[in-house]
Write a protein that holds these residues in place. Structure first.
Motif, short mmCIF file in Angstrom:
data_model
loop_
_atom_site.label_atom_id
_atom_site.label_comp_id
_atom_site.label_asym_id
_atom_site.label_seq_id
_atom_site.Cartn_x
_atom_site.Cartn_y
_atom_site.Cartn_z
N GLU A 16 27.48 -13.41 -7.76
CA GLU A 16 28.69 -12.90 -8.68
C GLU A 16 29.12 -14.40 -9.67
N THR A 17 29.26 -15.47 -8.69
CA THR A 17 29.46 -16.74 -9.35
C THR A 17 28.64 -17.88 -8.51
N ARG A 18 28.75 -18.95 -8.90
CA ARG A 18 27.82 -20.16 -8.44
C ARG A 18 28.34 -20.35 -6.85
N ASP A 19 29.51 -20.05 -6.47
CA ASP A 19 29.77 -20.09 -5.08
C ASP A 19 29.89 -18.72 -4.37
N THR A 20 29.77 -17.63 -5.11
CA THR A 20 30.17 -16.32 -4.63
C THR A 20 29.30 -15.46 -4.69
N ALA A 21 29.01 -14.35 -3.60
CA ALA A 21 27.92 -13.48 -3.53
C ALA A 21 28.65 -12.23 -2.97
N THR A 22 28.09 -11.31 -3.38
CA THR A 22 28.43 -9.80 -2.66
C THR A 22 27.26 -9.32 -1.85
N LEU A 23 27.66 -9.20 -0.71
CA LEU A 23 26.50 -8.64 0.46
C LEU A 23 26.71 -7.00 0.62
N THR A 24 25.70 -6.32 0.76
CA THR A 24 25.82 -4.92 1.08
C THR A 24 25.35 -5.06 2.26
N LEU A 25 25.98 -4.50 3.54
CA LEU A 25 25.35 -4.47 4.95
C LEU A 25 25.17 -3.13 5.51
N ALA A 26 24.22 -2.64 6.00
CA ALA A 26 24.13 -1.18 6.57
C ALA A 26 23.93 -1.60 8.09
N PRO A 27 24.23 -0.50 8.71
CA PRO A 27 24.30 -0.49 10.17
C PRO A 27 22.97 -0.62 10.79
N SER A 28 22.61 -1.31 11.76
CA SER A 28 21.15 -1.21 12.54
C SER A 28 21.21 -0.18 13.44
N GLY A 29 22.60 0.34 13.76
CA GLY A 29 22.50 1.49 14.78
C GLY A 29 23.93 2.29 14.51
N GLU A 30 24.93 2.24 15.45
CA GLU A 30 25.92 3.03 15.38
C GLU A 30 27.00 2.22 14.32
N PRO A 31 27.35 2.95 13.21
CA PRO A 31 28.30 2.11 12.45
C PRO A 31 29.85 2.14 12.95
N THR A 67 32.36 -9.18 -0.59
CA THR A 67 32.19 -10.35 -1.49
C THR A 67 32.68 -11.61 -0.88
N VAL A 68 31.86 -12.69 -0.78
CA VAL A 68 32.00 -13.94 0.11
C VAL A 68 32.06 -15.17 -0.74
N ARG A 69 33.01 -15.95 -0.65
CA ARG A 69 33.09 -17.33 -1.49
C ARG A 69 32.47 -18.42 -0.35
N ALA A 70 31.68 -19.13 -0.82
CA ALA A 70 31.33 -20.12 0.17
C ALA A 70 32.29 -21.40 0.10
N VAL A 71 33.28 -21.42 1.30
CA VAL A 71 34.15 -22.50 1.30
C VAL A 71 34.26 -23.29 2.65
N ALA A 142 41.05 -16.17 -13.64
CA ALA A 142 40.21 -17.32 -12.78
C ALA A 142 40.25 -18.46 -13.16
N ARG A 143 39.62 -19.36 -12.75
CA ARG A 143 39.59 -20.74 -13.01
C ARG A 143 39.03 -20.98 -14.29
N SER A 144 38.06 -20.22 -14.34
CA SER A 144 36.89 -20.61 -15.72
C SER A 144 36.22 -19.22 -16.07
N PRO A 145 35.49 -18.98 -17.03
CA PRO A 145 34.61 -17.74 -17.15
C PRO A 145 33.56 -17.51 -16.21
N ASP A 146 32.96 -18.74 -15.76
CA ASP A 146 31.98 -18.83 -14.75
C ASP A 146 32.46 -18.30 -13.33
N ASP A 147 33.73 -18.34 -13.15
CA ASP A 147 34.10 -17.94 -11.92
C ASP A 147 34.97 -16.55 -11.74
N LEU A 148 35.07 -15.77 -12.83
CA LEU A 148 35.42 -14.53 -13.13
C LEU A 148 34.49 -13.41 -12.42
N LEU A 149 35.10 -12.78 -11.33
CA LEU A 149 34.56 -11.69 -10.55
C LEU A 149 34.07 -10.40 -11.40
#
Length: 268
Positions: A16-31, A67-71, A142-149
């Motif tokens: 998403e940004t330099r320090d933020t990513a969106t992860l999609t998780l799928a259950p390995s068994g029971e959800p 969506t996780v920001r690395a802090v 957002a702080r800057s255009p690069d930080d806009l989700l």
């Protein structure tokens, strides 16, 4: 809720940004049980620890989107995961956005920074049933255009008004510059017939709520998502206490009529 962490695997990662990513998780068994907009999960990075992360989109087949920001150590570990990696998840936890209270009313969404992530499922809910709600206004800061989700999604939220603003513009930015509260006066909503949803840094939440009340929105019609140090997510450890509230149990979403007096107490 499920207190025992269940295994999930990363099936998609979007930067998403330099320090933020969106992860999609799928259950390995029971959800896990289905999540509601505004609720959160405790996500465990093996060998590092677990943190609370709001769902940023609700999918079918038991999949979760975060969506996780690395802090911090755990968020940095989660941020660095790619497809095929494994995590453990428990939940759902907390009280989410009360979309029922907004039906038939104008909807005003105000987000600051990563606060847009837990608001996105709410937007999905409103956009999926537009005839059930009034005018939708989305204000994102957002702080800057690069930080806009989710910059590519903002145009689809224009019903009738969606606008983004940044604190520090960069070359090529043609949008607004300034704090997000400066956009409230331009939004198209009926103050006495509006439900507002606010998420972001605490100082931004206070400023936004005060501005909305100045425009005539009742404090009880302003829902805010609050953040504290959540450890157990079950209301037992007390780390997320805010006055009489345990935010993992009584929040994270509360009405500003309850939160106002608590957020104005000076911290020691």
């Amino acid at each position: 809720m499920t207190l025992t962490p269940l295994p999930y695997r990363v099936v998609d990662r979007r930067e998403e940004t330099r320090d933020t990513a969106t992860l999609t998780l799928a259950p390995s068994g029971e959800p896990l049980a289905p999540f509601a907009p505004g609720q959160f999960a405790m996500v465990y990075a093996f060998g590092v620890g677990e943190i609370p992360v709001s769902v940023s989109r609700i999918l079918d087949s038991g999949r979760l989107v975060h969506t996780v920001r690395a802090v911090g150590a755990v968020s940095r570990a989660l941020h660095g995961l790619g497809p095929g990696a494994h995590v453990a998840v428990r939940g759902p936890f907390g009280r989410g956005w009360d979309t029922t209270a907004a039906r038939g009313r104008d909807v005003l969404v105000v987000a600051g920074g990563i606060g847009l992530a837990p608001l996105r499922p709410l937007l999905d809910t409103v956009l999926a049933e537009p005839e059930a709600y009034g005018r939708l206004n989305v204000l994102a800061g957002a702080r800057s255009p690069d930080d806009l989700l989710y910059g590519d999604e903002i145009p689809s939220w224009r019903r009738p008004f969606a606008q983004a603003t940044v604190d520090r513009p960069s070359a090529g930015w043609t949008g607004r510059v300034g704090i997000v509260t400066g956009l409230i006066g331009e939004a198209r909503f009926r103050p006495t017939d509006t439900t507002a949803f606010v998420c972001g840094p605490e100082v931004m939440i206070r400023a936004t709520a005060r501005t909305l009340m100045h425009h005539g929105v009742d404090a009880a019609r302003i829902q805010v998502s609050l953040e504290r140090n959540m450890r157990c997510a079950t209301g037992h450890c007390g780390h997320c206490q805010l006055g009489p509230l345990l935010l993992c149990r009584d929040g994270p979403v509360v009405g500003y009529d309850r939160a106002e007096s608590l957020l104005t107490v000076r911290e020691l």
